[in-house]
Design a protein around this motif. Structure first.
Motif, PDB file in Angstrom:
ATOM      1  N   PHE A   1       0.847  -1.187   0.000  1.00 39.09           N
ATOM      2  CA  PHE A   1       0.000   0.000   0.000  1.00 39.09           C
ATOM      3  C   PHE A   1       0.887   1.243   0.000  1.00 39.09           C
ATOM      4  O   PHE A   1       2.115   1.153   0.081  1.00 39.09           O
ATOM      5  CB  PHE A   1      -0.900   0.006   1.242  1.00 39.09           C
ATOM      6  CG  PHE A   1      -1.811  -1.185   1.356  1.00 39.09           C
ATOM      7  CD1 PHE A   1      -2.603  -1.581   0.288  1.00 39.09           C
ATOM      8  CD2 PHE A   1      -1.889  -1.908   2.538  1.00 39.09           C
ATOM      9  CE1 PHE A   1      -3.453  -2.673   0.387  1.00 39.09           C
ATOM     10  CE2 PHE A   1      -2.731  -2.997   2.654  1.00 39.09           C
ATOM     11  CZ  PHE A   1      -3.515  -3.382   1.572  1.00 39.09           C
ATOM     12  N   GLU A   2       0.261   2.415  -0.053  1.00 40.19           N
ATOM     13  CA  GLU A   2       1.029   3.661   0.055  1.00 40.19           C
ATOM     14  C   GLU A   2       1.764   3.694   1.395  1.00 40.19           C
ATOM     15  O   GLU A   2       2.883   4.178   1.491  1.00 40.19           O
ATOM     16  CB  GLU A   2       0.095   4.867  -0.079  1.00 40.19           C
ATOM     17  CG  GLU A   2      -0.611   4.959  -1.423  1.00 40.19           C
ATOM     18  CD  GLU A   2       0.355   5.023  -2.593  1.00 40.19           C
ATOM     19  OE1 GLU A   2       1.144   5.984  -2.646  1.00 40.19           O
ATOM     20  OE2 GLU A   2       0.327   4.106  -3.444  1.00 40.19           O
TER      21      GLU A   2
ATOM     22  N   TYR B   1      -9.307  -0.714  -1.201  1.00 43.55           N
ATOM     23  CA  TYR B   1      -9.627   0.662  -1.582  1.00 43.55           C
ATOM     24  C   TYR B   1     -11.133   0.833  -1.772  1.00 43.55           C
ATOM     25  O   TYR B   1     -11.726   1.818  -1.314  1.00 43.55           O
ATOM     26  CB  TYR B   1      -8.902   1.037  -2.882  1.00 43.55           C
ATOM     27  CG  TYR B   1      -7.390   1.105  -2.778  1.00 43.55           C
ATOM     28  CD1 TYR B   1      -6.743   1.185  -1.543  1.00 43.55           C
ATOM     29  CD2 TYR B   1      -6.589   1.088  -3.924  1.00 43.55           C
ATOM     30  CE1 TYR B   1      -5.366   1.247  -1.453  1.00 43.55           C
ATOM     31  CE2 TYR B   1      -5.208   1.153  -3.843  1.00 43.55           C
ATOM     32  CZ  TYR B   1      -4.595   1.230  -2.607  1.00 43.55           C
ATOM     33  OH  TYR B   1      -3.222   1.298  -2.524  1.00 43.55           O
TER      34      TYR B   1
ATOM     35  N   CYS C   1      -7.433   4.682  -1.731  1.00 43.30           N
ATOM     36  CA  CYS C   1      -8.143   5.155  -0.540  1.00 43.30           C
ATOM     37  C   CYS C   1      -7.764   4.236   0.621  1.00 43.30           C
ATOM     38  O   CYS C   1      -8.264   3.119   0.733  1.00 43.30           O
ATOM     39  CB  CYS C   1      -9.649   5.134  -0.776  1.00 43.30           C
ATOM     40  SG  CYS C   1     -10.595   5.882   0.572  1.00 43.30           S
ATOM     41  N   GLU C   2      -6.852   4.708   1.461  1.00 47.12           N
ATOM     42  CA  GLU C   2      -6.348   3.898   2.566  1.00 47.12           C
ATOM     43  C   GLU C   2      -6.789   4.496   3.899  1.00 47.12           C
ATOM     44  O   GLU C   2      -6.440   5.633   4.218  1.00 47.12           O
ATOM     45  CB  GLU C   2      -4.817   3.817   2.507  1.00 47.12           C
ATOM     46  CG  GLU C   2      -4.301   3.121   1.255  1.00 47.12           C
ATOM     47  CD  GLU C   2      -2.789   2.938   1.250  1.00 47.12           C
ATOM     48  OE1 GLU C   2      -2.152   3.232   2.286  1.00 47.12           O
ATOM     49  OE2 GLU C   2      -2.251   2.510   0.217  1.00 47.12           O
TER      50      GLU C   2
ATOM     51  N   SER D   1      -6.744   3.382   7.864  1.00 46.94           N
ATOM     52  CA  SER D   1      -6.252   2.396   8.820  1.00 46.94           C
ATOM     53  C   SER D   1      -7.402   1.851   9.659  1.00 46.94           C
ATOM     54  O   SER D   1      -8.287   2.595  10.091  1.00 46.94           O
ATOM     55  CB  SER D   1      -5.206   3.029   9.738  1.00 46.94           C
ATOM     56  OG  SER D   1      -4.907   2.171  10.821  1.00 46.94           O
TER      57      SER D   1
ATOM     58  N   ILE E   1      -5.428   9.166   2.227  1.00 47.76           N
ATOM     59  CA  ILE E   1      -4.788   8.271   3.197  1.00 47.76           C
ATOM     60  C   ILE E   1      -5.077   8.780   4.599  1.00 47.76           C
ATOM     61  O   ILE E   1      -4.815   9.946   4.914  1.00 47.76           O
ATOM     62  CB  ILE E   1      -3.263   8.190   2.966  1.00 47.76           C
ATOM     63  CG1 ILE E   1      -2.980   7.598   1.577  1.00 47.76           C
ATOM     64  CG2 ILE E   1      -2.598   7.331   4.043  1.00 47.76           C
ATOM     65  CD1 ILE E   1      -1.536   7.677   1.156  1.00 47.76           C
TER      66      ILE E   1
ATOM     67  N   ASN F   1      -4.259   7.493   8.343  1.00 49.16           N
ATOM     68  CA  ASN F   1      -3.540   6.472   9.108  1.00 49.16           C
ATOM     69  C   ASN F   1      -3.793   6.629  10.599  1.00 49.16           C
ATOM     70  O   ASN F   1      -4.329   7.619  11.053  1.00 49.16           O
ATOM     71  CB  ASN F   1      -2.039   6.543   8.824  1.00 49.16           C
ATOM     72  CG  ASN F   1      -1.352   5.228   9.141  1.00 49.16           C
ATOM     73  OD1 ASN F   1      -1.954   4.167   9.039  1.00 49.16           O
ATOM     74  ND2 ASN F   1      -0.105   5.291   9.535  1.00 49.16           N
TER      75      ASN F   1
END
Length: 401
Positions: A58-59, A351, A373-374, A376, A399, A401
């Protein structure tokens, strides 16, 4: 042998907020646990280590074990907020094998258990069985060492007993455990909906299923035989079990995806039951009588293994819990040489799920420039924690996180 289609329990008794809150209550009381079938290697991914250690590109790269850890941390927070109790802990049991236990233990230590407590992560090895030739004689990897192989995910129940896990569960008051395969990236782990559902229905087992959509799909199918639930593996499906209605739906359509919750008394019962062995023919390198290592070009060995769904007929109270595939099921099994169940399909599915949750929270998502589209799991288990984006336009890539 006569089979009937199974009745999906959630069709007649829908999942409600009552089930969800009951699940959070049980989590807050320390009555739930997660069991991960984590012994497998990532060889098919070109990764010669336990599959749970595989880092998804992932990114913000994360291993499968890290993603599970983040979900457990978030679940503990949600249960704590609901119950106003501190120090909520979900015990996590990882079934490994003789070759991977130490490596997995060291991996968690090196990563500070990804924020979990060292006291809640428990590795335990499954049993091993000799590998034999077609005459039922053992093959040797060295002159004085027989080839051994893990005894399959059905070895779970006896391994829980032999390694003292069942005794530990009783000491801690653990009432329910969710068992799952390590490679389902979207598994909700100790899903409060599932746990609360089986508790209020007093089920011994709760089985998550997805609807079968294509004939070639490699998942087993749930059937009913003499009022008991069992699974027929995809390799054993007959034309009868693959029949479709005029609208294209399968008559036997409950796909087993290896997300099952068990009551602790049922785990104890299953530990005393000898499961049948399933046979797999393999190419097995071996040492001949002259001490020379032979690498066969054809199958020469038989590995025996047990499947954990073979305990289902022991249960009299079973809940069949249908889920939406795009929310809870995306398996990582193959290299990029295959077009499905690979790193790219897992990324795509994650995503898409995050975009779905943003939209459900009221956000407007613009994916015209990127699909990335990340979010966490540490931030949001489902769509909770995303209300701040209601009415806002989110331009991908995004993102959180």
């Amino acid at each position: 042998m006569t089979y009937q289609p199974v009745d999906i329990t959630t069709n007649t008794i829908p999942v409600t907020k009552e089930h969800y809150y009951r699940g959070l209550e049980l989590i807050s009381q320390g009555k739930t646990a997660l069991i991960t079938l984590a012994g497998g290697q990532g060889s098919r991914l070109g990764f010669e280590h336990p599959k749970g250690m595989f880092v998804l590109p992932f990114e913000i790269p994360k291993s499968i074990f890290q993603m599970t850890s983040e979900r457990l941390l978030r679940l503990q927070e949600l249960a704590s907020e609901y119950s106003h109790q501190k120090n909520v802990m979900i015990h996590w049991f990882l079934m490994t094998n003789e070759e991977t236990t130490e490596e997995i233990n060291n991996y968690f230590k090196e990563h500070q258990y990804f924020g979990l407590s060292s006291e809640q992560i428990h590795c335990f090895p499954q049993g091993m069985l000799p590998v034999v030739d077609f005459n039922d004689k053992p093959l040797y990897e060295k002159k004085d060492k027989i080839c051994m192989a893990p005894n399959g995910n059905g070895g779970l129940f006896k391994a829980l007993k032999d390694n003292g896990i069942l005794e530990f569960m009783n000491e801690k008051g653990i009432k329910y455990s969710v068992a799952h395969s390590v490679d389902n990236i979207l598994c909700k782990d100790v899903d409060p909906n599932m746990i609360g559902y089986m508790d209020l229905l007093q089920s011994e087992i709760c089985i998550k299923i997805v609807k079968k959509t294509i004939k070639e799909e490699k998942i087993g199918i749930l059937v009913k035989e003499q009022e008991r639930i069992k699974v027929v593996e995809y390799t054993e499906l007959t034309d009868e079990l693959n029949k479709q209605l005029s609208n294209g739906e399968f008559i036997y359509n409950c796909g087993h995806i290896a997300i099952n919750a068990f009551s602790t008394p049922f785990l104890e019962k299953a530990a005393e039951y000898q499961l049948p062995y399933h046979i797999a023919k393999k190419k097995v390198p071996f040492v001949n009588e002259q001490g020379i290592v032979i690498h066969p070009s054809e199958n020469n060995g038989i590995k025996k293994e047990m499947f954990f769904f073979d305990v289902f007929p022991l249960a009299t109270k079973v809940s069949i819990f249908e889920i939406q595939r795009f929310i809870e099921f995306s398996a990582l099994k193959n290299s990029l040489n295959e077009s499905f169940d690979n790193v790219n399909t897992v990324k795509r599915d994650w995503y898409r799920l995050n975009i779905y949750y943003l939209k459900k929270a009221g956000a407007i998502v613009d994916d015209s420039k990127s699909p990335i589209c990340e979010i966490s799991f540490r931030r949001s288990f489902e769509e909770e924690g995303l209300k701040e984006f209601k009415g806002k336009t989110i331009q991908l890539p995004f993102i959180l996180n």
